[in-house]
Design an enzyme around this catalytic site. Sequence first.
Site, PDB file in Angstrom:
ATOM      1  CB  SER A  23      -0.943   0.006   1.209  1.00  0.00           C
ATOM      2  OG  SER A  23      -0.214  -0.220   2.399  1.00  0.00           O
ATOM      3  CG  HIS A 156     -42.515  21.540 -12.313  1.00  0.00           C
ATOM      4  ND1 HIS A 156     -42.733  20.208 -12.099  1.00  0.00           N
ATOM      5  CD2 HIS A 156     -43.275  22.194 -11.401  1.00  0.00           C
ATOM      6  CE1 HIS A 156     -43.593  20.052 -11.100  1.00  0.00           C
ATOM      7  NE2 HIS A 156     -43.932  21.253 -10.654  1.00  0.00           N
ATOM      8  CB  SER A 277     -14.146  26.604 -28.032  1.00  0.00           C
ATOM      9  OG  SER A 277     -14.021  25.891 -29.243  1.00  0.00           O
ATOM     10  CE  LYS A 283     -19.285  27.212 -26.504  1.00  0.00           C
ATOM     11  NZ  LYS A 283     -19.067  25.828 -26.887  1.00  0.00           N
ATOM     12  CD  GLU A 290     -19.273  22.631 -18.794  1.00  0.00           C
ATOM     13  OE1 GLU A 290     -19.889  22.026 -19.682  1.00  0.00           O
ATOM     14  OE2 GLU A 290     -18.275  23.327 -19.036  1.00  0.00           O
ATOM     15  CD  GLN A 322      -2.980  -2.534   1.772  1.00  0.00           C
ATOM     16  OE1 GLN A 322      -2.289  -2.909   2.720  1.00  0.00           O
ATOM     17  NE2 GLN A 322      -2.725  -2.909   0.530  1.00  0.00           N
TER      18      GLN A 322
HETATM   19  N1  ARG Z   1      -1.288  -1.509   5.026  1.00  0.00           N
HETATM   20  C1  ARG Z   1      -2.242  -2.013   5.955  1.00  0.00           C
HETATM   21  C2  ARG Z   1      -3.581  -1.300   5.757  1.00  0.00           C
HETATM   22  O1  ARG Z   1      -3.544  -0.283   5.190  1.00  0.00           O
HETATM   23  C3  ARG Z   1      -1.767  -1.818   7.360  1.00  0.00           C
HETATM   24  C4  ARG Z   1      -2.323  -2.795   8.348  1.00  0.00           C
HETATM   25  C5  ARG Z   1      -1.810  -4.141   8.023  1.00  0.00           C
HETATM   26  N2  ARG Z   1      -2.059  -5.112   9.040  1.00  0.00           N
HETATM   27  C6  ARG Z   1      -1.864  -6.392   8.828  1.00  0.00           C
HETATM   28  N3  ARG Z   1      -2.073  -7.169   9.812  1.00  0.00           N
HETATM   29  N4  ARG Z   1      -1.564  -6.842   7.655  1.00  0.00           N
HETATM   30  O2  ARG Z   1      -4.617  -1.757   6.159  1.00  0.00           O
END
Ligand code: ARG
Length: 456
Positions: A23, A156, A277, A283, A290, A322
């Site tokens: 992560s 409306h 544009s 434009k 938007e 995660q």
């Molecule tokens: N990277 C993990 C998360 O974001 C951290 C916690 C991980 N814990 C574990 N027991 N693998 O959730």
Amino acid sequence: MSKLWGGRFTKETNKLVEEQTASISFDQKLANEDIQGSIAHVNMLATTGIITEDEGATITKGLKAVQNKLANGELTFSVEHEDIHMNIEKFLIDEIGPVGGKLHTGRSRNDQVATDMHLYLKNHTEDIIELVKGTQKAILNQASEHIDTILPGYTHLQRAQPISFSHHILTYFWMLQRDKERLQDSLKRVSGSPLGAGALAGTTFPLDRKQVADELGFDYVYPNSIDAVSDRDFILEFMSAASIMMMHISRLAEEMVIWSSQEFQFIELDDSFCTGSSIMPQKKNPDVPELLRAKTGRVYGNLMGLLTVLKGLPLAYNKDMQEDKEGMFDTVETLEGSLMMLAPMIDTMMVKVDNMKQAVSEDYSNATDIADYLVTKGMPFRQSHEVIGKIVLYGIDNNKYLLDLTMEEYKSFSELFEDDIYRVLAPEEVVANRRSYGGTSQSQVKEQLKLAKGLM
Ligand code: ARG
């Protein structure tokens, strides 16, 4: 490179698995919160005597050195260390040697990551509340300027009754007021400290969870360690509040797009908030509103995504969790970016008072007022509604608005009409007469503005 949890393993992790399960590419956004949480944890380990004061001081110094190096871009995160928690622990050990390994005493990444998320969201919720206030102020500025600016009010998307522009735009003030209150209320729950829950069951060390919570600015400690590591309600609550707020922003954005069109010409957005544009030189496109309208989609999507991730999870922590991060970061960044653009766009937008005025003189939006007029002269409302319907039809057939009809024409529909009808039908009068509490009359709008300003 050896893993911090490598002891139980005899084989290297499959490279693809390593990349796909890590992560660090996104949770590095939590670096500061992670270090902050670690400093509070280590201080507590030292004051409770779980580690020595000297060890505590060395680790804290090491963590601050890591923080500095990160800020100066001197360290590179690695996928081998999976996430922000283990990357920082590794940097710490590189910095101060094996004593750094004492930091994780009585702690798990499960309570650590939950703590990081609480800290991150608490800080950003507070920032967002300030941004909402800024947007409310921009609305109040426009509203104070335009109490006497009259435009057609719609239902409306058909012209309904004339209203004060101030009254219309203040509607968004109240939406944002509720959004702000929802966020303020959610702070109660985002302010809980999971740290000290361990992996799920608490720890064997005599931790002082209250001390950690106080140092981190949390209001309370989760009373149940399993709940502490498996709760993500605080993120869902934030995302729900964010979704409702984006829906509000999107409605305002939609009005800005419509109002700035050639067909309406009720406002002109400042050049700095529009683009041109590449092919049509004439434009001036309302790209910002938007995009605000469109960005609502990702905020709703993030909410649905996390609700779905959590719905079938057994207690306690599961790796599924995660997946809570990218959506949360994206929601925070989208909301902050949207509010930052919205406030100055409202502030700088030009309200075309004359065009709005022109519009109310060219419609039948004062029809309710003649119906009410006949009622004050004694006719039952149902009957007067019918009479006025016929008058409007007559007007349409003869190309005349209600103010253009002669007294003779009025008398042919009802003997109750008298000269005072022309005063009642003037748009300013129509607005001024809606004096019921919360109505659009200038006097009521002034009261409303006072109330709104008092809340800022
Ligand atoms: N990277 C993990 C998360 O974001 C951290 C916690 C991980 N814990 C574990 N027991 N693998 O959730």
